[in-house]
Write a protein that holds these residues in place. Structure first.
Motif, PDB file in Angstrom:
ATOM      1  N   MET A   1       0.789  -1.304  -0.274  1.00 50.99           N
ATOM      2  CA  MET A   1      -0.161   0.138  -0.020  1.00 50.99           C
ATOM      3  C   MET A   1       0.748   1.235  -0.120  1.00 50.99           C
ATOM      4  O   MET A   1       1.641   1.401   0.671  1.00 50.99           O
ATOM      5  CB  MET A   1      -0.883  -0.106   1.028  1.00 50.99           C
ATOM      6  N   ALA A   2       0.560   2.228  -0.903  1.00 53.89           N
ATOM      7  CA  ALA A   2       1.144   3.301  -0.828  1.00 53.89           C
ATOM      8  C   ALA A   2       1.307   4.089   0.495  1.00 53.89           C
ATOM      9  O   ALA A   2       0.038   4.231   0.753  1.00 53.89           O
ATOM     10  CB  ALA A   2       0.938   4.296  -2.162  1.00 53.89           C
ATOM     11  N   THR A   3       2.079   4.965   0.724  1.00 55.35           N
ATOM     12  CA  THR A   3       2.181   5.851   1.759  1.00 55.35           C
ATOM     13  C   THR A   3       1.367   7.220   1.599  1.00 55.35           C
ATOM     14  O   THR A   3       1.287   7.905   0.457  1.00 55.35           O
ATOM     15  CB  THR A   3       3.510   6.601   2.174  1.00 55.35           C
ATOM     16  N   LYS A   4       0.489   7.593   2.616  1.00 53.87           N
ATOM     17  CA  LYS A   4      -0.529   8.786   2.389  1.00 53.87           C
ATOM     18  C   LYS A   4       0.316   9.836   2.849  1.00 53.87           C
ATOM     19  O   LYS A   4       0.899   9.612   4.149  1.00 53.87           O
ATOM     20  CB  LYS A   4      -1.602   8.386   3.046  1.00 53.87           C
ATOM     21  N   LEU A   5       0.316  10.928   1.987  1.00 56.56           N
ATOM     22  CA  LEU A   5       1.129  12.290   2.400  1.00 56.56           C
ATOM     23  C   LEU A   5       0.119  13.250   2.918  1.00 56.56           C
ATOM     24  O   LEU A   5      -0.992  13.412   1.971  1.00 56.56           O
ATOM     25  CB  LEU A   5       2.112  12.832   1.579  1.00 56.56           C
ATOM     26  N   LYS A   6       0.086  14.205   3.679  1.00 54.67           N
ATOM     27  CA  LYS A   6      -0.814  15.231   4.184  1.00 54.67           C
ATOM     28  C   LYS A   6      -0.413  16.348   3.222  1.00 54.67           C
ATOM     29  O   LYS A   6       0.883  16.707   3.100  1.00 54.67           O
ATOM     30  CB  LYS A   6      -0.868  15.360   5.364  1.00 54.67           C
ATOM     31  N   SER A   7      -1.282  17.096   3.075  1.00 55.90           N
ATOM     32  CA  SER A   7      -0.877  18.553   2.635  1.00 55.90           C
ATOM     33  C   SER A   7      -0.017  19.362   3.591  1.00 55.90           C
ATOM     34  O   SER A   7       0.056  19.379   4.783  1.00 55.90           O
ATOM     35  CB  SER A   7      -2.529  19.417   2.623  1.00 55.90           C
ATOM     36  N   GLY A   8       1.135  20.157   3.203  1.00 50.99           N
ATOM     37  CA  GLY A   8       1.857  20.692   3.864  1.00 50.99           C
ATOM     38  C   GLY A   8       3.482  19.955   4.193  1.00 50.99           C
ATOM     39  O   GLY A   8       4.155  20.339   4.649  1.00 50.99           O
ATOM     40  N   VAL A  31      -0.726  16.457  -9.090  1.00 55.02           N
ATOM     41  CA  VAL A  31       0.149  17.697  -8.993  1.00 55.02           C
ATOM     42  C   VAL A  31       1.596  17.310  -8.994  1.00 55.02           C
ATOM     43  O   VAL A  31       1.945  16.336  -8.753  1.00 55.02           O
ATOM     44  CB  VAL A  31      -0.078  18.390  -7.610  1.00 55.02           C
ATOM     45  N   THR A  32       2.237  18.153  -9.655  1.00 51.90           N
ATOM     46  CA  THR A  32       3.521  18.076  -9.787  1.00 51.90           C
ATOM     47  C   THR A  32       4.370  18.813  -8.475  1.00 51.90           C
ATOM     48  O   THR A  32       3.989  20.039  -8.323  1.00 51.90           O
ATOM     49  CB  THR A  32       4.265  18.631 -10.878  1.00 51.90           C
ATOM     50  N   VAL A  33       5.214  17.948  -7.730  1.00 52.25           N
ATOM     51  CA  VAL A  33       5.849  18.979  -6.618  1.00 52.25           C
ATOM     52  C   VAL A  33       7.187  18.492  -6.548  1.00 52.25           C
ATOM     53  O   VAL A  33       7.821  17.357  -6.853  1.00 52.25           O
ATOM     54  CB  VAL A  33       5.397  18.147  -5.071  1.00 52.25           C
ATOM     55  N   LEU A  39       3.708  19.847  -0.197  1.00 50.50           N
ATOM     56  CA  LEU A  39       2.503  19.412  -0.807  1.00 50.50           C
ATOM     57  C   LEU A  39       1.660  20.594  -0.647  1.00 50.50           C
ATOM     58  O   LEU A  39       1.194  20.901   0.421  1.00 50.50           O
ATOM     59  CB  LEU A  39       1.998  18.134  -0.390  1.00 50.50           C
ATOM     60  N   PRO A  40       0.769  20.781  -1.821  1.00 45.27           N
ATOM     61  CA  PRO A  40      -0.171  21.817  -1.795  1.00 45.27           C
ATOM     62  C   PRO A  40      -1.525  21.712  -0.958  1.00 45.27           C
ATOM     63  O   PRO A  40      -1.604  20.350  -0.470  1.00 45.27           O
ATOM     64  CB  PRO A  40      -0.640  22.016  -3.121  1.00 45.27           C
ATOM     65  N   PRO A  41      -2.063  22.646  -0.552  1.00 47.42           N
ATOM     66  CA  PRO A  41      -3.512  22.307   0.398  1.00 47.42           C
ATOM     67  C   PRO A  41      -4.438  21.708  -0.678  1.00 47.42           C
ATOM     68  O   PRO A  41      -4.412  21.430  -1.725  1.00 47.42           O
ATOM     69  CB  PRO A  41      -4.131  23.779   0.365  1.00 47.42           C
ATOM     70  N   THR A  42      -5.295  20.799  -0.179  1.00 51.74           N
ATOM     71  CA  THR A  42      -6.326  19.949  -0.666  1.00 51.74           C
ATOM     72  C   THR A  42      -7.761  20.604  -0.552  1.00 51.74           C
ATOM     73  O   THR A  42      -7.993  21.458   0.212  1.00 51.74           O
ATOM     74  CB  THR A  42      -6.617  18.437   0.026  1.00 51.74           C
ATOM     75  N   LYS A  44     -10.533  19.592  -0.042  1.00 48.48           N
ATOM     76  CA  LYS A  44     -11.593  19.291   1.013  1.00 48.48           C
ATOM     77  C   LYS A  44     -10.587  18.504   2.054  1.00 48.48           C
ATOM     78  O   LYS A  44      -9.823  17.985   2.165  1.00 48.48           O
ATOM     79  CB  LYS A  44     -12.535  18.309   0.573  1.00 48.48           C
ATOM     80  N   PRO A  45     -11.122  18.729   3.551  1.00 51.44           N
ATOM     81  CA  PRO A  45     -10.540  18.090   4.581  1.00 51.44           C
ATOM     82  C   PRO A  45     -10.465  16.640   4.400  1.00 51.44           C
ATOM     83  O   PRO A  45     -11.374  16.232   3.858  1.00 51.44           O
ATOM     84  CB  PRO A  45     -11.499  18.698   5.714  1.00 51.44           C
ATOM     85  N   GLY A  46      -9.512  15.922   4.867  1.00 51.89           N
ATOM     86  CA  GLY A  46      -9.240  14.675   5.081  1.00 51.89           C
ATOM     87  C   GLY A  46      -8.873  14.065   3.839  1.00 51.89           C
ATOM     88  O   GLY A  46      -8.577  12.838   3.597  1.00 51.89           O
ATOM     89  N   MET A  47      -8.458  14.947   2.605  1.00 54.08           N
ATOM     90  CA  MET A  47      -7.780  14.298   1.423  1.00 54.08           C
ATOM     91  C   MET A  47      -6.377  14.298   1.584  1.00 54.08           C
ATOM     92  O   MET A  47      -5.686  14.919   2.567  1.00 54.08           O
ATOM     93  CB  MET A  47      -8.205  15.194   0.238  1.00 54.08           C
ATOM     94  N   SER A  48      -5.485  13.410   0.876  1.00 54.95           N
ATOM     95  CA  SER A  48      -4.258  13.129   0.947  1.00 54.95           C
ATOM     96  C   SER A  48      -3.641  13.191  -0.433  1.00 54.95           C
ATOM     97  O   SER A  48      -4.528  12.934  -1.506  1.00 54.95           O
ATOM     98  CB  SER A  48      -4.091  12.080   1.898  1.00 54.95           C
ATOM     99  N   PHE A  49      -2.003  12.766  -0.390  1.00 58.60           N
ATOM    100  CA  PHE A  49      -1.582  12.609  -1.564  1.00 58.60           C
ATOM    101  C   PHE A  49      -0.752  11.359  -1.541  1.00 58.60           C
ATOM    102  O   PHE A  49      -0.554  10.807  -0.366  1.00 58.60           O
ATOM    103  CB  PHE A  49      -0.639  13.860  -2.024  1.00 58.60           C
ATOM    104  N   THR A  50      -0.441  10.763  -2.642  1.00 56.02           N
ATOM    105  CA  THR A  50       0.536   9.559  -2.806  1.00 56.02           C
ATOM    106  C   THR A  50       1.332   9.808  -3.963  1.00 56.02           C
ATOM    107  O   THR A  50       0.954  10.199  -5.123  1.00 56.02           O
ATOM    108  CB  THR A  50      -0.328   8.119  -2.855  1.00 56.02           C
ATOM    109  N   LEU A  51       2.589   9.457  -4.229  1.00 54.48           N
ATOM    110  CA  LEU A  51       3.579   9.456  -5.093  1.00 54.48           C
ATOM    111  C   LEU A  51       3.105   8.567  -6.263  1.00 54.48           C
ATOM    112  O   LEU A  51       3.247   7.390  -5.893  1.00 54.48           O
ATOM    113  CB  LEU A  51       4.909   9.204  -4.569  1.00 54.48           C
TER     114      LEU A  51
END
Length: 57
Positions: A1-8, A31-33, A39-42, A44-51
């Motif tokens: 499972m991929a790691t979830k990253l939070k905004s900021g 998004v490209t980071v 990481l940019p703001p999402t 909606k609350p509770g959202m996250s990013f994965t590479l």
């Protein structure tokens, strides 16, 4: 499972980061980071990013 990253969180690698919904589902948006940047703001609350794809050197 991929790691979830939070905004900021600071990106450890440059690449395309996929936006995940609050329940972890893929939203189809990316998004490209750059390494060392936060990481940019999402939309909606509770959202996250994965590479999804590291930048090629």
């Amino acid at each position: 499972m991929a790691t979830k990253l939070k905004s900021g969180q600071i990106a450890k690698v440059s690449g395309q980061y996929g936006l995940l919904g609050p329940r972890g589902g893929d939203t189809g948006k990316e998004v490209t980071v750059t390494k060392g940047e936060p990481l940019p703001p999402t939309p909606k609350p509770g959202m996250s990013f994965t590479l999804n794809d590291k930048t090629k050197h």
